[in-house]
Design a protein around this motif. Structure first.
Motif, PDB file in Angstrom:
ATOM      1  N   ALA A   1      54.312  58.914  22.881  1.00  0.00           N
ATOM      2  CA  ALA A   1      53.447  59.311  23.996  1.00  0.00           C
ATOM      3  C   ALA A   1      54.015  60.548  24.706  1.00  0.00           C
ATOM      4  CB  ALA A   1      53.300  58.155  24.981  1.00  0.00           C
ATOM      5  N   GLU A   2      55.329  60.561  24.844  1.00  0.00           N
ATOM      6  CA  GLU A   2      55.992  61.686  25.499  1.00  0.00           C
ATOM      7  C   GLU A   2      55.823  62.977  24.699  1.00  0.00           C
ATOM      8  OE1 GLU A   2      60.232  61.388  27.069  1.00  0.00           O
ATOM      9  OE2 GLU A   2      60.535  62.362  25.133  1.00  0.00           O
ATOM     10  N   ASP A   3      56.115  62.919  23.395  1.00  0.00           N
ATOM     11  CA  ASP A   3      55.943  64.093  22.528  1.00  0.00           C
ATOM     12  C   ASP A   3      54.494  64.572  22.558  1.00  0.00           C
ATOM     13  OD1 ASP A   3      58.573  64.083  21.794  1.00  0.00           O
ATOM     14  OD2 ASP A   3      58.259  63.074  19.866  1.00  0.00           O
ATOM     15  N   PHE A   4      53.604  63.614  22.547  1.00  0.00           N
ATOM     16  CA  PHE A   4      52.173  63.886  22.489  1.00  0.00           C
ATOM     17  C   PHE A   4      51.688  64.627  23.737  1.00  0.00           C
ATOM     18  CE2 PHE A   4      47.970  61.808  23.599  1.00  0.00           C
ATOM     19  CZ  PHE A   4      47.199  62.614  22.791  1.00  0.00           C
ATOM     20  N   VAL A   5      51.965  64.074  24.900  1.00  0.00           N
ATOM     21  CA  VAL A   5      51.492  64.689  26.146  1.00  0.00           C
ATOM     22  C   VAL A   5      52.157  66.050  26.357  1.00  0.00           C
ATOM     23  CG1 VAL A   5      51.485  64.458  28.661  1.00  0.00           C
ATOM     24  CG2 VAL A   5      50.842  62.515  27.231  1.00  0.00           C
ATOM     25  N   PHE A   6      53.435  66.134  26.008  1.00  0.00           N
ATOM     26  CA  PHE A   6      54.136  67.406  26.151  1.00  0.00           C
ATOM     27  C   PHE A   6      53.481  68.481  25.279  1.00  0.00           C
ATOM     28  CE2 PHE A   6      57.459  70.531  25.259  1.00  0.00           C
ATOM     29  CZ  PHE A   6      57.974  70.748  26.524  1.00  0.00           C
TER      30      PHE A   6
ATOM     31  N   GLY B   1      46.490  54.251  24.545  1.00  0.00           N
ATOM     32  CA  GLY B   1      45.221  54.932  24.735  1.00  0.00           C
ATOM     33  C   GLY B   1      45.359  55.988  25.812  1.00  0.00           C
ATOM     34  N   LEU B   2      44.863  57.190  25.526  1.00  0.00           N
ATOM     35  CA  LEU B   2      44.892  58.258  26.527  1.00  0.00           C
ATOM     36  C   LEU B   2      43.459  58.585  26.928  1.00  0.00           C
ATOM     37  CD1 LEU B   2      46.840  61.252  27.297  1.00  0.00           C
ATOM     38  CD2 LEU B   2      44.681  61.868  26.218  1.00  0.00           C
ATOM     39  N   GLY B   3      43.201  58.565  28.229  1.00  0.00           N
ATOM     40  CA  GLY B   3      41.880  58.904  28.736  1.00  0.00           C
ATOM     41  C   GLY B   3      41.727  60.421  28.785  1.00  0.00           C
ATOM     42  N   LEU B   4      40.767  60.924  28.017  1.00  0.00           N
ATOM     43  CA  LEU B   4      40.604  62.375  27.896  1.00  0.00           C
ATOM     44  C   LEU B   4      40.232  63.029  29.222  1.00  0.00           C
ATOM     45  CD1 LEU B   4      40.455  64.927  26.141  1.00  0.00           C
ATOM     46  CD2 LEU B   4      38.066  64.352  25.663  1.00  0.00           C
TER      47      LEU B   4
ATOM     48  N   GLY C   1      47.345  59.966  38.743  1.00  0.00           N
ATOM     49  CA  GLY C   1      47.160  58.594  38.286  1.00  0.00           C
ATOM     50  C   GLY C   1      47.425  58.356  36.813  1.00  0.00           C
ATOM     51  N   GLU C   2      46.993  57.173  36.392  1.00  0.00           N
ATOM     52  CA  GLU C   2      47.286  56.703  35.036  1.00  0.00           C
ATOM     53  C   GLU C   2      46.465  57.466  33.999  1.00  0.00           C
ATOM     54  OE1 GLU C   2      46.551  52.522  34.666  1.00  0.00           O
ATOM     55  OE2 GLU C   2      46.873  52.517  32.506  1.00  0.00           O
ATOM     56  N   ILE C   3      47.157  58.060  33.031  1.00  0.00           N
ATOM     57  CA  ILE C   3      46.435  58.716  31.943  1.00  0.00           C
ATOM     58  C   ILE C   3      46.628  57.979  30.622  1.00  0.00           C
ATOM     59  CG2 ILE C   3      46.284  61.037  32.919  1.00  0.00           C
ATOM     60  CD1 ILE C   3      48.773  61.762  31.240  1.00  0.00           C
ATOM     61  N   ILE C   4      47.691  57.171  30.548  1.00  0.00           N
ATOM     62  CA  ILE C   4      47.943  56.415  29.326  1.00  0.00           C
ATOM     63  C   ILE C   4      48.288  54.975  29.670  1.00  0.00           C
ATOM     64  CG2 ILE C   4      49.746  56.024  27.548  1.00  0.00           C
ATOM     65  CD1 ILE C   4      49.740  58.941  26.934  1.00  0.00           C
ATOM     66  N   GLY C   5      47.765  54.075  28.844  1.00  0.00           N
ATOM     67  CA  GLY C   5      48.188  52.685  28.898  1.00  0.00           C
ATOM     68  C   GLY C   5      48.449  52.250  27.474  1.00  0.00           C
ATOM     69  N   GLY C   6      49.553  51.550  27.246  1.00  0.00           N
ATOM     70  CA  GLY C   6      49.832  51.164  25.858  1.00  0.00           C
ATOM     71  C   GLY C   6      50.991  50.209  25.765  1.00  0.00           C
ATOM     72  N   GLY C   7      51.446  49.984  24.534  1.00  0.00           N
ATOM     73  CA  GLY C   7      52.587  49.104  24.349  1.00  0.00           C
ATOM     74  C   GLY C   7      52.638  48.469  22.981  1.00  0.00           C
ATOM     75  N   GLN C   8      53.585  47.546  22.868  1.00  0.00           N
ATOM     76  CA  GLN C   8      53.758  46.829  21.608  1.00  0.00           C
ATOM     77  C   GLN C   8      52.811  45.632  21.594  1.00  0.00           C
ATOM     78  OE1 GLN C   8      57.927  46.382  20.743  1.00  0.00           O
ATOM     79  NE2 GLN C   8      57.549  44.933  19.056  1.00  0.00           N
TER      80      GLN C   8
ATOM     81  N   GLU D   1      43.237  56.841  20.737  1.00  0.00           N
ATOM     82  CA  GLU D   1      44.112  55.673  20.641  1.00  0.00           C
ATOM     83  C   GLU D   1      44.869  55.656  19.313  1.00  0.00           C
ATOM     84  OE1 GLU D   1      42.082  52.012  22.708  1.00  0.00           O
ATOM     85  OE2 GLU D   1      40.533  53.242  21.772  1.00  0.00           O
ATOM     86  N   PRO D   2      46.143  56.093  19.319  1.00  0.00           N
ATOM     87  CA  PRO D   2      46.957  55.981  18.116  1.00  0.00           C
ATOM     88  C   PRO D   2      47.492  54.556  17.970  1.00  0.00           C
ATOM     89  CG  PRO D   2      48.230  56.999  19.862  1.00  0.00           C
ATOM     90  CD  PRO D   2      46.847  56.801  20.408  1.00  0.00           C
ATOM     91  N   GLU D   3      47.706  54.141  16.755  1.00  0.00           N
ATOM     92  CA  GLU D   3      48.260  52.815  16.487  1.00  0.00           C
ATOM     93  C   GLU D   3      49.177  52.940  15.270  1.00  0.00           C
ATOM     94  OE1 GLU D   3      47.288  50.379  18.661  1.00  0.00           O
ATOM     95  OE2 GLU D   3      48.788  49.033  17.777  1.00  0.00           O
ATOM     96  N   VAL D   4      50.402  52.430  15.391  1.00  0.00           N
ATOM     97  CA  VAL D   4      51.402  52.661  14.343  1.00  0.00           C
ATOM     98  C   VAL D   4      52.077  51.347  13.929  1.00  0.00           C
ATOM     99  CG1 VAL D   4      53.501  53.934  13.721  1.00  0.00           C
ATOM    100  CG2 VAL D   4      51.862  54.933  15.332  1.00  0.00           C
ATOM    101  N   ALA D   5      52.126  51.101  12.620  1.00  0.00           N
ATOM    102  CA  ALA D   5      52.820  49.921  12.097  1.00  0.00           C
ATOM    103  C   ALA D   5      54.323  50.160  12.139  1.00  0.00           C
ATOM    104  CB  ALA D   5      52.371  49.636  10.665  1.00  0.00           C
ATOM    105  N   TYR D   6      55.094  49.120  12.328  1.00  0.00           N
ATOM    106  CA  TYR D   6      56.555  49.199  12.406  1.00  0.00           C
ATOM    107  C   TYR D   6      57.016  50.126  13.534  1.00  0.00           C
ATOM    108  CZ  TYR D   6      56.664  46.731   7.957  1.00  0.00           C
ATOM    109  OH  TYR D   6      56.500  45.805   6.968  1.00  0.00           O
ATOM    110  N   LEU D   7      56.364  50.000  14.700  1.00  0.00           N
ATOM    111  CA  LEU D   7      56.772  50.783  15.871  1.00  0.00           C
ATOM    112  C   LEU D   7      56.974  49.825  17.041  1.00  0.00           C
ATOM    113  CD1 LEU D   7      57.080  53.852  16.751  1.00  0.00           C
ATOM    114  CD2 LEU D   7      54.829  53.591  17.800  1.00  0.00           C
ATOM    115  N   ASP D   8      58.075  50.041  17.788  1.00  0.00           N
ATOM    116  CA  ASP D   8      58.322  49.192  18.955  1.00  0.00           C
ATOM    117  C   ASP D   8      58.012  49.952  20.244  1.00  0.00           C
ATOM    118  OD1 ASP D   8      60.386  50.953  19.263  1.00  0.00           O
ATOM    119  OD2 ASP D   8      61.993  49.502  18.857  1.00  0.00           O
ATOM    120  N   LEU D   9      58.236  49.303  21.368  1.00  0.00           N
ATOM    121  CA  LEU D   9      57.889  49.913  22.661  1.00  0.00           C
ATOM    122  C   LEU D   9      58.596  51.242  22.877  1.00  0.00           C
ATOM    123  CD1 LEU D   9      56.560  49.826  25.475  1.00  0.00           C
ATOM    124  CD2 LEU D   9      58.515  48.499  26.270  1.00  0.00           C
ATOM    125  N   ASP D  10      59.902  51.303  22.567  1.00  0.00           N
ATOM    126  CA  ASP D  10      60.637  52.553  22.773  1.00  0.00           C
ATOM    127  C   ASP D  10      60.071  53.681  21.924  1.00  0.00           C
ATOM    128  OD1 ASP D  10      62.308  51.589  24.691  1.00  0.00           O
ATOM    129  OD2 ASP D  10      63.878  50.970  23.278  1.00  0.00           O
TER     130      ASP D  10
END
Length: 429
Positions: A238-243, A398-401, A351-358, A223-232
RNA sequence: UCCGGAGUAGCUCAAUCGGCAGAGCGGGUGGCUGUUAACCACUAGGUUGGGGGUUCGAGUCCCUCCUCCGGAGCCA
């Protein structure tokens, strides 16, 4: 000196000593073929009575499957040997004799194999899956470490629910009630305010009586968490990460994917940018696909499969109705009915591998939401402090391993993606 | 928790209409100098998940309990 089977090609023509276990044995009149595994691979060892002597030859005939042995001989390339190389034996040492190994080189049912999970992990296929799991974990750590994230370990024992909905495992904490964590996110938010970019990576626990191919009682989540980050920005991360994770597995674990018989073409087709569709567009897609679906409902397994099957890359569904999402999610200022959250659905119906948001960063709004979800305010006083002392927009996911391992390996069930799965009605071994 | 399926040799499975409980693999013994989940011959191995019932007779039919598998809800 010990030679590992994975590096056997470099020893061609030379002498080598292998330390491992007997995987299988086949015999001719005065010749024996021993398949030996050492954890890095499997190689055929050939023993003729003339080479090893009568005493060793007799010892070979007493060996049982999975007996631990040390074999010495000369490495030779031979087309008849599985893997292309074999060891022409000169010496054998029995380390430990195995008695009646239960997993024979024949078919078994999953129930039996799960009973013997502690031994099943020795099989070629299971070992390959666990190597891919390791590669995925390594890629996850490398991705965040290389981008300046700090590992921020969150507690396993927690005083209250992170999300009111799920059932928690209750434990006795010196007379006080404590629960096993179901997410490190709330604590990670505190880390993001301290260190900017953080991630936590550990086991989580859900006491739900879920009994499907996608569920484990105990599973690992990053579960990464970043200050000063919005939904986009969050979706881009998440895209860079999974790729990156998929790219690393394809680059480094071809052999294992081959053993698992994973068709890698769906993985190779994945490209950036991943499709992004809003929840409302998602409802349209479902209805057009002949699957009646009403705005406001949550996506179930069938819906996820229909939506994700329309794309070759993982798809991100965003702007869900706020009502079906957790209390900590921030509402869309453009439309208060919507939450600034997203799910990433893996291709191939996994199915769902990531759930997250602002996250909700307004103190008063957060208080209201905690109350609306009937959660005890006092349990979240420290969490509210994060909004009191210099609140900022922030986001994470959060990404489910295990689901990720299952998807990348092309498995139908998550139980094979972790050494010892904890499932409903299975705590042993 | 709900819906469906399955429990027979160590494992994977057969057993016709209710009529002597079987095969392959694995184990054991013997044979074979290039085997590929090797092969050939012989051999040992059973409280048919537990309990109750119907019947001259139950692996098979009925009741009940247990265990496991798949799915739903919930979620990553």
């Amino acid at each position: 000196m010990q030679t590992y089977i994975s590096g056997i090609a470099a020893q061609e023509g030379k002498s080598a000593t292998l330390k491992g276990w007997l995987y299988n044995i086949r015999s001719g009149g005065k010749i024996r073929f021993l398949l030996v595994r050492d954890g890095t691979g499997i190689i055929q060892c050939v023993a003729s009575q003339a080479d090893v002597g009568e005493e060793t030859f007799e010892l070979i005939d007493t060996l049982t499957q999975e007996s631990s042995i040390e074999v010495t001989g000369t490495v030779r390339a031979d087309k008849r040997a599985p893997g292309g190389y074999e060891l022409v034996m000169t010496k054998l040492e029995l380390v430990g004799r195995a008695a009646d190994y239960p997993i024979t080189p024949k078919e078994h049912g999953t129930a039996f194999l799960m009973e013997n999970r502690h031994l099943w992990v020795r099989s070629r296929r299971q070992a390959a899956i666990l190597r891919v799991r390791h590669e995925i974990v390594r890629a996850i750590r490398d991705f965040f470490d290389d981008r300046g994230f700090v590992l921020f370990d969150t507690p396993i024992f927690t005083p209250a629910a992170c999300e009111g909905t799920s059932t928690l495992f209750e434990t006795d904490y010196f007379g006080e009630k404590a629960y096993l964590t179901q997410s490190g996110q709330l604590y990670a938010e505190s880390g993001a305010m301290a260190l900017g970019k953080v991630y936590c990576f550990g086991p989580t626990f859900r006491a739900e009586k879920s009994k499907t191919r996608r569920h484990l009682i105990e599973f690992w989540m990053v579960e990464p968490e970043v200050a000063y980050l919005d939904l986009d920005g969050d979706m881009e991360l998440a895209e860079d990460f999974v790729f990156y994770v998929v790219e690393q597995v394809l680059a480094n674990r071809r052999e294992e994917l081959d053993i698992i018989e994973r068709d890698t073409s769906p993985l190779e087709k994945i490209k950036k940018p991943f499709p992004r569709i809003s929840y409302t567009e998602c409802v349209d897609i479902l209805n057009k696909a002949g699957h009646p679906f009403q705005w406001g409902n949550d996506l179930g397994g069938d819906e996820e499969t229909i939506v994700s099957s329309q794309f070759e890359s993982p798809v991100m569904v965003h702007h869900f109705p706020a009502e079906i999402k957790a209390f900590y999610m921030k509402n869309d200022p453009q439309d208060e009915r919507l939450a600034l959250g997203f799910d990433m659905l893996a291709p191939e119906g996994k199915g769902e591998i990531i759930g997250g948001g602002q996250r909700e960063d307004d103190y008063d709004m957060l208080v209201k939401k905690i109350q609306a979800h009937n959660l005890p305010l006092e349990a979240f006083d420290w969490y509210l402090d994060l909004r009191k002392y210099g609140t900022v927009p922030h986001a994470g996911f959060g990404l489910g391993l295990e689901r990720t391992v299952g998807w990348i390996c092309g498995l139908s069930h998550v139980r094979e993606t972790i050494p010892f799965p904890r499932m409903l009605h299975r705590l042993k071994p």
